[in-house]
Design a protein around this motif. Sequence first.
Motif, PDB file in Angstrom:
ATOM      1  N   MET A  42       0.847  -1.184   0.000  1.00 28.47           N
ATOM      2  CA  MET A  42       0.000   0.000   0.000  1.00 28.47           C
ATOM      3  C   MET A  42       0.891   1.245   0.000  1.00 28.47           C
ATOM      4  O   MET A  42       2.014   1.202   0.459  1.00 28.47           O
ATOM      5  CB  MET A  42      -0.927  -0.030   1.208  1.00 28.47           C
ATOM      6  CG  MET A  42      -2.008  -1.097   1.078  1.00 28.47           C
ATOM      7  SD  MET A  42      -3.211  -1.041   2.378  1.00 28.47           S
ATOM      8  CE  MET A  42      -2.833  -2.579   3.175  1.00 28.47           C
ATOM      9  N   SER A  43       0.347   2.347  -0.490  1.00 31.86           N
ATOM     10  CA  SER A  43       1.132   3.567  -0.696  1.00 31.86           C
ATOM     11  C   SER A  43       0.533   4.755   0.050  1.00 31.86           C
ATOM     12  O   SER A  43       0.134   5.727  -0.560  1.00 31.86           O
ATOM     13  CB  SER A  43       1.193   3.892  -2.183  1.00 31.86           C
ATOM     14  OG  SER A  43       1.713   2.830  -2.912  1.00 31.86           O
ATOM     15  N   LEU A  44       0.485   4.681   1.363  1.00 29.17           N
ATOM     16  CA  LEU A  44      -0.108   5.767   2.141  1.00 29.17           C
ATOM     17  C   LEU A  44       0.919   6.860   2.371  1.00 29.17           C
ATOM     18  O   LEU A  44       1.755   6.778   3.276  1.00 29.17           O
ATOM     19  CB  LEU A  44      -0.646   5.242   3.475  1.00 29.17           C
ATOM     20  CG  LEU A  44      -1.342   6.280   4.361  1.00 29.17           C
ATOM     21  CD1 LEU A  44      -2.467   6.971   3.606  1.00 29.17           C
ATOM     22  CD2 LEU A  44      -1.871   5.641   5.621  1.00 29.17           C
ATOM     23  N   GLU A  45       0.882   7.879   1.502  1.00 28.92           N
ATOM     24  CA  GLU A  45       1.766   9.030   1.643  1.00 28.92           C
ATOM     25  C   GLU A  45       1.128  10.231   0.962  1.00 28.92           C
ATOM     26  O   GLU A  45       0.396  10.095  -0.021  1.00 28.92           O
ATOM     27  CB  GLU A  45       3.142   8.739   1.051  1.00 28.92           C
ATOM     28  CG  GLU A  45       3.119   8.384  -0.419  1.00 28.92           C
ATOM     29  CD  GLU A  45       4.470   7.931  -0.953  1.00 28.92           C
ATOM     30  OE1 GLU A  45       4.833   8.414  -2.044  1.00 28.92           O
ATOM     31  OE2 GLU A  45       5.122   7.123  -0.300  1.00 28.92           O
ATOM     32  N   VAL A  46       1.400  11.413   1.521  1.00 26.95           N
ATOM     33  CA  VAL A  46       0.909  12.647   0.905  1.00 26.95           C
ATOM     34  C   VAL A  46       1.492  12.733  -0.496  1.00 26.95           C
ATOM     35  O   VAL A  46       2.673  12.455  -0.710  1.00 26.95           O
ATOM     36  CB  VAL A  46       1.297  13.875   1.759  1.00 26.95           C
ATOM     37  CG1 VAL A  46       1.006  15.171   1.010  1.00 26.95           C
ATOM     38  CG2 VAL A  46       0.554  13.856   3.095  1.00 26.95           C
ATOM     39  N   GLY A  47       0.660  13.082  -1.449  1.00 24.79           N
ATOM     40  CA  GLY A  47       1.083  13.193  -2.842  1.00 24.79           C
ATOM     41  C   GLY A  47       0.728  11.987  -3.683  1.00 24.79           C
ATOM     42  O   GLY A  47       0.733  12.074  -4.911  1.00 24.79           O
ATOM     43  N   PHE A  48       0.411  10.845  -3.024  1.00 24.14           N
ATOM     44  CA  PHE A  48       0.010   9.666  -3.797  1.00 24.14           C
ATOM     45  C   PHE A  48      -1.248  10.012  -4.583  1.00 24.14           C
ATOM     46  O   PHE A  48      -2.157  10.658  -4.067  1.00 24.14           O
ATOM     47  CB  PHE A  48      -0.243   8.469  -2.879  1.00 24.14           C
ATOM     48  CG  PHE A  48      -0.666   7.235  -3.634  1.00 24.14           C
ATOM     49  CD1 PHE A  48       0.259   6.465  -4.319  1.00 24.14           C
ATOM     50  CD2 PHE A  48      -2.000   6.862  -3.681  1.00 24.14           C
ATOM     51  CE1 PHE A  48      -0.129   5.337  -5.025  1.00 24.14           C
ATOM     52  CE2 PHE A  48      -2.397   5.735  -4.387  1.00 24.14           C
ATOM     53  CZ  PHE A  48      -1.462   4.975  -5.064  1.00 24.14           C
ATOM     54  N   SER A  49      -1.323   9.601  -5.851  1.00 23.65           N
ATOM     55  CA  SER A  49      -2.495   9.929  -6.662  1.00 23.65           C
ATOM     56  C   SER A  49      -2.895   8.755  -7.548  1.00 23.65           C
ATOM     57  O   SER A  49      -2.089   7.866  -7.823  1.00 23.65           O
ATOM     58  CB  SER A  49      -2.247  11.172  -7.520  1.00 23.65           C
ATOM     59  OG  SER A  49      -1.237  10.930  -8.462  1.00 23.65           O
ATOM     60  N   VAL A  50      -4.146   8.783  -7.958  1.00 18.81           N
ATOM     61  CA  VAL A  50      -4.720   7.798  -8.872  1.00 18.81           C
ATOM     62  C   VAL A  50      -5.478   8.574  -9.938  1.00 18.81           C
ATOM     63  O   VAL A  50      -6.132   9.580  -9.636  1.00 18.81           O
ATOM     64  CB  VAL A  50      -5.656   6.820  -8.133  1.00 18.81           C
ATOM     65  CG1 VAL A  50      -6.397   5.923  -9.102  1.00 18.81           C
ATOM     66  CG2 VAL A  50      -4.870   5.982  -7.136  1.00 18.81           C
ATOM     67  N   THR A  51      -5.403   8.100 -11.188  1.00 18.19           N
ATOM     68  CA  THR A  51      -6.068   8.772 -12.304  1.00 18.19           C
ATOM     69  C   THR A  51      -6.936   7.777 -13.063  1.00 18.19           C
ATOM     70  O   THR A  51      -6.522   6.641 -13.282  1.00 18.19           O
ATOM     71  CB  THR A  51      -5.024   9.392 -13.250  1.00 18.19           C
ATOM     72  OG1 THR A  51      -4.260  10.359 -12.520  1.00 18.19           O
ATOM     73  CG2 THR A  51      -5.684  10.066 -14.438  1.00 18.19           C
ATOM     74  N   HIS A  52      -8.138   8.210 -13.435  1.00 17.50           N
ATOM     75  CA  HIS A  52      -9.054   7.436 -14.287  1.00 17.50           C
ATOM     76  C   HIS A  52      -9.374   8.259 -15.522  1.00 17.50           C
ATOM     77  O   HIS A  52      -9.426   9.490 -15.461  1.00 17.50           O
ATOM     78  CB  HIS A  52     -10.387   7.179 -13.583  1.00 17.50           C
ATOM     79  CG  HIS A  52     -10.331   6.187 -12.482  1.00 17.50           C
ATOM     80  ND1 HIS A  52     -11.468   5.729 -11.860  1.00 17.50           N
ATOM     81  CD2 HIS A  52      -9.308   5.554 -11.868  1.00 17.50           C
ATOM     82  CE1 HIS A  52     -11.146   4.869 -10.928  1.00 17.50           C
ATOM     83  NE2 HIS A  52      -9.834   4.749 -10.895  1.00 17.50           N
ATOM     84  N   ARG A  53      -9.661   7.565 -16.621  1.00 16.08           N
ATOM     85  CA  ARG A  53     -10.164   8.217 -17.843  1.00 16.08           C
ATOM     86  C   ARG A  53     -11.466   7.545 -18.240  1.00 16.08           C
ATOM     87  O   ARG A  53     -11.631   6.343 -18.075  1.00 16.08           O
ATOM     88  CB  ARG A  53      -9.187   8.073 -19.001  1.00 16.08           C
ATOM     89  CG  ARG A  53      -8.019   8.981 -18.923  1.00 16.08           C
ATOM     90  CD  ARG A  53      -7.204   8.898 -20.191  1.00 16.08           C
ATOM     91  NE  ARG A  53      -6.040   9.760 -20.071  1.00 16.08           N
ATOM     92  CZ  ARG A  53      -5.154   9.921 -21.017  1.00 16.08           C
ATOM     93  NH1 ARG A  53      -5.276   9.271 -22.167  1.00 16.08           N
ATOM     94  NH2 ARG A  53      -4.129  10.722 -20.851  1.00 16.08           N
ATOM     95  N   ARG A  54     -12.366   8.354 -18.807  1.00 18.56           N
ATOM     96  CA  ARG A  54     -13.656   7.818 -19.230  1.00 18.56           C
ATOM     97  C   ARG A  54     -14.194   8.634 -20.403  1.00 18.56           C
ATOM     98  O   ARG A  54     -14.084   9.859 -20.432  1.00 18.56           O
ATOM     99  CB  ARG A  54     -14.646   7.904 -18.066  1.00 18.56           C
ATOM    100  CG  ARG A  54     -16.010   7.324 -18.384  1.00 18.56           C
ATOM    101  CD  ARG A  54     -16.984   7.443 -17.228  1.00 18.56           C
ATOM    102  NE  ARG A  54     -16.444   6.813 -16.034  1.00 18.56           N
ATOM    103  CZ  ARG A  54     -16.932   7.010 -14.823  1.00 18.56           C
ATOM    104  NH1 ARG A  54     -17.948   7.822 -14.634  1.00 18.56           N
ATOM    105  NH2 ARG A  54     -16.399   6.405 -13.787  1.00 18.56           N
ATOM    106  N   TYR A  55     -14.779   7.936 -21.346  1.00 19.59           N
ATOM    107  CA  TYR A  55     -15.539   8.571 -22.430  1.00 19.59           C
ATOM    108  C   TYR A  55     -16.928   8.882 -21.897  1.00 19.59           C
ATOM    109  O   TYR A  55     -17.541   8.048 -21.228  1.00 19.59           O
ATOM    110  CB  TYR A  55     -15.624   7.621 -23.629  1.00 19.59           C
ATOM    111  CG  TYR A  55     -16.514   8.139 -24.731  1.00 19.59           C
ATOM    112  CD1 TYR A  55     -16.060   9.114 -25.615  1.00 19.59           C
ATOM    113  CD2 TYR A  55     -17.816   7.668 -24.873  1.00 19.59           C
ATOM    114  CE1 TYR A  55     -16.879   9.596 -26.619  1.00 19.59           C
ATOM    115  CE2 TYR A  55     -18.638   8.155 -25.879  1.00 19.59           C
ATOM    116  CZ  TYR A  55     -18.168   9.118 -26.746  1.00 19.59           C
ATOM    117  OH  TYR A  55     -18.978   9.601 -27.739  1.00 19.59           O
ATOM    118  N   VAL A  56     -17.445  10.062 -22.180  1.00 22.93           N
ATOM    119  CA  VAL A  56     -18.776  10.465 -21.719  1.00 22.93           C
ATOM    120  C   VAL A  56     -19.784  10.133 -22.819  1.00 22.93           C
ATOM    121  O   VAL A  56     -19.805  10.785 -23.865  1.00 22.93           O
ATOM    122  CB  VAL A  56     -18.832  11.974 -21.393  1.00 22.93           C
ATOM    123  CG1 VAL A  56     -20.215  12.363 -20.889  1.00 22.93           C
ATOM    124  CG2 VAL A  56     -17.748  12.347 -20.375  1.00 22.93           C
TER     125      VAL A  56
END
Length: 136
Positions: free
Chosen positions: A1-15
């Motif tokens: 697990m990556s519990l640290e300030v600055g950790f991010s996750v990105t999703h992309r989706r077609y609308v």
Amino acid sequence: MSLEVGFSVTHRRYVPYAHAHYGGNLVDGAYGLAMFGDVATDLAIHTDGDESLLAGYSKVEFLAPIQAGDVVEVTASVTRIGTRSRDLSFEARVLCRAAPERGPSAADVLDPPVVATRATATIVVPAKTGGDAAGS
């Protein structure tokens, strides 16, 4: 697990066009917020091994419309770590947009992307059990 300030996750989706509710093929603001909920869940699974619960938004800014035919990218980033709470920042960017004036399937890559929505929120995760005191 990556519990640290600055950790991010990105999703992309077609609308999809089925999600348009208003003239000009606009989708409602809740569409972006639902995407924020999805990316926050993914982030919490990575950081805490739990889907988490959204405690609330402290700020939401609707800066530009999201339209049917857009490709939207949303990112959640950890900005604060508490014992059981995590503050997150969110941003939704429109990367591509339909261009129906050029044809029924025409679209453009937006360079730079258009920032549509920003928000900050707090999520809550279950208390750690046993000897693991991460986030304390």
